[in-house]
Design an enzyme around this catalytic site. Structure first.
Site, short mmCIF file in Angstrom:
data_model
loop_
_atom_site.label_atom_id
_atom_site.label_comp_id
_atom_site.label_asym_id
_atom_site.label_seq_id
_atom_site.Cartn_x
_atom_site.Cartn_y
_atom_site.Cartn_z
N PRO A 65 26.92 -1.44 30.08
CA PRO A 65 27.31 -0.82 31.36
C PRO A 65 26.76 0.60 31.48
O PRO A 65 26.69 1.31 30.50
CB PRO A 65 28.83 -0.79 31.29
CG PRO A 65 29.23 -1.57 30.11
CD PRO A 65 28.05 -1.82 29.26
N THR A 66 26.44 0.98 32.72
CA THR A 66 25.96 2.33 32.99
C THR A 66 27.05 3.33 32.62
O THR A 66 28.20 3.18 33.02
CB THR A 66 25.63 2.48 34.49
OG1 THR A 66 24.75 1.44 34.83
CG2 THR A 66 24.98 3.81 34.79
N GLY A 67 26.70 4.32 31.86
CA GLY A 67 27.66 5.35 31.50
C GLY A 67 28.55 4.97 30.34
O GLY A 67 29.48 5.68 29.99
N CYS A 68 28.23 3.84 29.71
CA CYS A 68 29.03 3.41 28.57
C CYS A 68 28.58 4.18 27.35
O CYS A 68 27.40 4.24 27.02
CB CYS A 68 28.82 1.92 28.34
SG CYS A 68 29.81 1.29 27.00
N VAL A 69 29.54 4.84 26.67
CA VAL A 69 29.16 5.63 25.49
C VAL A 69 29.67 5.00 24.21
O VAL A 69 30.51 4.13 24.24
CB VAL A 69 29.66 7.08 25.61
CG1 VAL A 69 28.75 7.89 26.50
CG2 VAL A 69 31.08 7.12 26.12
#
Lengths: 110, 103, 135
Positions: free
Chosen positions: A106-110
């Site tokens: 996912p976008t922005g998944c850290v």
């Protein structure tokens, strides 16, 4: 590390995510889960199918917060909470479920 | 000895189309591609430049794949402009003696 | 919450020809995790980012225009379109996709996120920003 499913080899990245979105099929999901030592049941499939539909419509994998809210709306409050989703996907619902759904992280998944 | 001029930046943002048209010979061809396809829409602040160029004999083209990408249908493009696809782009480069890219 | 700041993103480039539009969208989505007050402005060629019916398969790009419809899910529902920029480009608001959100405070009714504004209103939106991000 390539993934072997019924004699077909699929390309994956260093974290085990499918390299090609179009390679995905239910038995590929089962194999991806298997390589993490996980077994997919109905609850998992609900989330995996939801993620695939979301991706098809919006071209992104939703952030955890968005996933949780949307699952709650779709499948009921008892499933739209992080406790339930983390029980299904202990490595993080967005990260792990996206992997089995054949989606990018996912976008922005850290 | 005609020249093909290509422009890839929007005329609403850069002056490359204006510069191009100001030095074009009347037997030249001008192809709009990438972001420049938006310059070929009807009823815009740059429509006049295009009408004038076409009137002087300059042949104007726009790349259909780039219009499609941006959700701009054929009917939205000025009638002075001919749509070409990638093979048409190649053909234009072959038919002309040189290509000037207005980057 | 006193920690909330107003972030205004100004989008002024057409999509696909440069990477600005996609970069902006990614920053907006990642930034949404911080639950701030976010406003998006689309002006100049930025209005082309929201045209309906985009199909970039022929130029070998991903159709990220579909992702704007997810912004409502991320609680990003203050989207401002500059009327003058539409006029200058022969466009109307109907050429742009409709973007909506569900209003939590109003029984989850679906509402439009899009506001058509003039230059004076745009200047007020810019003045309202704690942080300005330009793409």
């Amino acid at each position: 590390m390539p993934l072997d499913v019924n004699g077909t080899t699929y390309e994956t990245d260093e974290e085990g995510y499918l390299a090609n979105l179009s390679d995905w099929a239910p038995d590929v999901a089962t194999a991806l889960a298997g390589s993490d030592g996980a077994e997919l049941e109905d609850g998992h499939w609900e989330v995996i199918n939801f993620l695939r539909e979301y991706y098809e419509e919006y071209q992104i994998a939703p952030a955890v917060r968005v996933l949780t809210k949307a699952i709650g709306k779709r499948l009921g409050k008892d499933k739209g909470n992080s406790k339930y989703l983390y029980e299904l996907f202990p490595y993080g619902p967005a990260k792990q479920a996206c992997k089995y759904a054949g989606l990018p992280k996912p976008t922005g998944c850290v | 000895m005609p020249t093909l001029h290509t422009v890839n930046k929007s005329a609403f943002e850069r002056n490359s189309l204006e510069s191009c048209l100001s030095v074009c010979k009347t037997d030249a061809s001008v192809l709009l591609f990438e972001d420049a396809v938006v310059s070929g829409l009807q009823n815009t602040t740059v429509s006049n430049q295009i009408t004038q160029a076409a009137g002087s004999g300059i042949k104007l083209y726009a790349l259909s794949e780039d219009l499609k990408a941006r959700g701009l249908s054929e009917e939205r493009v000025m009638p002075e402009i001919t749509l070409v696809d990638y093979p048409g782009f190649v053909k234009l480069t072959v038919e002309n003696d040189r290509v000037q890219n207005w980057l | 919450m006193s920690n909330t700041k107003t972030f205004v993103y100004i989008n002024r480039k057409a999509p696909y020809g440069t990477v600005y539009a996609l970069e902006s969208l990614e920053v907006v989505l990642i930034g949404a995790a911080f639950e701030q007050n976010v406003k998006l402005i689309f002006m100049d060629d930025g209005v082309f980012q929201l045209t309906r019916g985009q199909d970039p398969e022929g130029i070998g790009m991903k159709n990220f225009s579909k992702t704007y419809a997810a912004l409502g899910d991320y609680d990003i529902n203050q989207i401002y379109i500059d009327q003058q920029s539409l006029d200058d480009r022969g466009l109307t608001i109907d050429d742009l996709q409709a973007l909506v959100y569900e209003d939590e405070d109003d029984d989850w009714n679906e509402k439009s996120s899009i506001h058509l504004v003039n230059r004076e209103q745009l200047s007020d939106i810019i003045e309202s920003a704690d942080v300005l991000l330009n793409f």
